[in-house]
Write a protein that holds these residues in place. Structure first.
Motif, PDB file in Angstrom:
ATOM      1  N   ALA A 166      34.229  38.735  36.546  1.00 46.96           N
ATOM      2  CA  ALA A 166      34.719  38.304  35.234  1.00 46.96           C
ATOM      3  C   ALA A 166      35.403  36.953  35.373  1.00 46.96           C
ATOM      4  CB  ALA A 166      35.715  39.337  34.715  1.00 46.96           C
ATOM      5  N   PHE A 182      31.072  44.673  40.144  1.00 48.49           N
ATOM      6  CA  PHE A 182      32.244  45.529  39.926  1.00 48.49           C
ATOM      7  C   PHE A 182      31.911  46.838  39.206  1.00 48.49           C
ATOM      8  CE2 PHE A 182      36.338  45.679  37.123  1.00 48.49           C
ATOM      9  CZ  PHE A 182      37.113  46.315  38.069  1.00 48.49           C
ATOM     10  N   GLU A 212      32.654  41.397  33.264  1.00 46.51           N
ATOM     11  CA  GLU A 212      31.458  41.034  34.037  1.00 46.51           C
ATOM     12  C   GLU A 212      30.213  40.994  33.151  1.00 46.51           C
ATOM     13  OE1 GLU A 212      33.986  42.661  35.359  1.00 46.51           O
ATOM     14  OE2 GLU A 212      34.343  41.588  37.240  1.00 46.51           O
ATOM     15  N   GLY A 230      36.019  44.354  43.439  1.00 43.21           N
ATOM     16  CA  GLY A 230      34.801  45.095  43.766  1.00 43.21           C
ATOM     17  C   GLY A 230      33.502  44.311  43.717  1.00 43.21           C
ATOM     18  N   THR A 231      33.514  43.127  43.118  1.00 42.21           N
ATOM     19  CA  THR A 231      32.251  42.370  43.056  1.00 42.21           C
ATOM     20  C   THR A 231      31.777  41.943  44.441  1.00 42.21           C
ATOM     21  OG1 THR A 231      32.822  41.658  40.828  1.00 42.21           O
ATOM     22  CG2 THR A 231      31.072  40.441  41.909  1.00 42.21           C
TER      23      THR A 231
HETATM   24  N1  ASP Z   1      36.792  41.333  38.056  1.00 46.74           N
HETATM   25  C1  ASP Z   1      37.169  42.349  39.005  1.00 46.74           C
HETATM   26  C2  ASP Z   1      38.588  42.114  39.496  1.00 46.74           C
HETATM   27  O1  ASP Z   1      39.219  41.155  39.098  1.00 46.74           O
HETATM   28  C3  ASP Z   1      36.210  42.433  40.142  1.00 46.74           C
HETATM   29  C4  ASP Z   1      36.102  41.204  40.976  1.00 46.74           C
HETATM   30  O2  ASP Z   1      36.428  40.102  40.536  1.00 46.74           O
HETATM   31  O3  ASP Z   1      35.657  41.309  42.112  1.00 46.74           O
HETATM   32  O4  ASP Z   1      39.096  42.887  40.262  1.00 46.74           O
END
Ligand code: ASP
Ligand code: MG
Length: 405
Positions: free
Chosen positions: A42, A136, A74, A152-153
């Motif tokens: 995101a 994610f 996302e 998680g991404t």
């Molecule tokens: N947007 C999610 C977070 O901020 C996943 C990621 O950016 O990896 O945790």
């Protein structure tokens, strides 16, 4: 021609200008003849905003609905990047977790990826279409959206790379690689060209927060080569790979530190069988992770002192757990201390070389820094010190192991 997974974190897709820049990076790989899948986070700050909204709506929220809300960031970036690529004349399509699907466990808000059905993606990538995957998120056994836990991404990207049998997974972020230590503390910190999975795991979990720890575990288990690099600069980053791929292995690869430590000492604990179990059992039952432990040999054979560490957030709970099971344990006094830092020296070279720990102890002694607790593993030596000496210790060790640039 190669098959690549490219991952872009929040700061890399923070606004339309950044998204256009990222689309240019993707286009470059496509123009070079590569098959590309992209995993996006995101926009920076978005997930925090969404988490706050769920808390506002309901303090004790239903994790299924939490996932519906926080996964939406996302969705937005995957669509925007696909649109931007199309505008540049690159064939692209967005994919949400459930569309692929990326199947996960049912642990909403902390789900684990179990299986990715790649057939549709492979077919389209073969036709030159870029697959822009919302990171994610996945699809739970209950047929609902799940999320993988914060950060998680990284894990989405590595799992995609494993499932697609990609040649490499490029994780684009706002730092240009993995350093020998925190560059904010040591100006002469060096960017590592390569680092092994095991070292990266230690560096990541000890405070060099470049990659989500779980993504590194997954990369190691699946043998995915991961490159960490910046979307803000055009330069190669750090390759996280098998240690066999690293020809010139340094003895020590990095110095990590963690200020998120607290120390508990129990004075005059009974020195009888079952005492350690009586202390650490109730802590484990409360999911309190204990890290370093030292127990002294008792002088009189009847009592001993026991020191261990927990994270700072767990300190209050840990103290209350111990105080409430005091009768079973039998100790004279409990002392807790939050002004400690754990400093660690990490390197796979330690497996085959003696004297690494000695260099650490000598260096700290020369600076007059007292070591409170020591723990070691095959590829790491950690010490607990007074946190006011963190910077001094990290700098001195960086020099002592000849890591300065
Ligand atoms: N947007 C999610 C977070 O901020 C996943 C990621 O950016 O990896 O945790
Ligand atoms: Mg991240």
């Amino acid at each position: 021609m190669a098959r690549l997974v490219m991952k872009f974190g929040g700061t890399s897709v923070a606004d339309m200008d950044r998204i256009r820049h990222v689309a240019g990076l993707v286009k470059r790989e496509v123009d070079a003849g590569n098959e590309v899948a992209v995993a996006v986070s995101a926009m920076s700050g978005k997930t925090n905003e969404l988490v706050a909204l769920t808390k506002d709506a309901a303090a004790m929220h239903d994790a299924r609905e939490y996932d519906v809300v926080v996964s939406s960031g996302e969705q937005v970036t995957s669509g925007l990047l696909a649109l931007t690529l199309q505008e540049m004349g690159v064939s692209a399509r967005s994919w949400l977790g459930w569309q692929i699907p990326i199947r996960t466990s049912g642990a909403h808000a902390a789900a684990r990826i179990q299986e990715i059905e790649t057939s549709q993606l492979v077919e389209r990538m073969g036709q030159g279409q870029v697959a822009v995957v919302a990171g994610f998120q996945g699809l739970g056994p209950d047929g609902r959206i799940t999320t993988l836990g914060r950060g998680g991404t990284d894990t989405s990207a590595v799992a995609l790379a494993a499932a697609l049998n990609a040649d490499r997974c490029d994780i684009y972020t706002d730092v240009d690689g993995v350093y020998t230590t925190d560059p904010r503390i040591v100006e002469k910190a060096r960017k590592l060209e390569k680092v092994s999975y095991e070292e990266m795991l230690e560096l990541a979990s000890l405070g060099a927060k470049v990659l989500q720890t779980r993504s590194v575990e997954l990369a190691m288990a699946q043998g995915v080569r991961v490159q960490v690099l910046s979307s803000f600069e055009d330069a190669p980053g750090t390759l996280v790979c098998d240690e066999d791929e690293i020809v010139e292995q340094e003895l020590v690869s990095g110095i990590a530190y963690s200020k998120n430590e607290a120390k508990i000492t129990l004075i005059n604990v009974k020195d009888t069988p079952g005492v350690a179990a009586a202390i650490f059992g109730p802590l484990a039952d409360q999911s309190i992770n204990v890290d370093m432990i030292v127990q002294n040999i008792s002088e009189d054979g009847r009592t001993t002192d026991l020191t261990f560490t927990v994270t700072r957030e767990d300190l209050k709970r840990a103290v209350s757990v111990i105080e409430s099971s005091c009768k079973d344990i039998g100790y004279e006094k409990l002392i807790s201390d939050e002004s400690v830092t754990k400093v660690s020296v990490i390197g796979v070279g330690m497996r085959s070389h003696a004297g690494v720990a000695q260099t650490m102890f000598r260096t700290l002694a020369e600076k007059g820094i007292n070591i409170q607790v020591i723990s070691t593993s095959e590829i790491k030596v950690s010490v607990l010190i007074d946190d006011q000496y963190t910077e001094l210790a990290v700098r001195a060790l960086h020099t002592a192991y000849e890591l300065d640039e």
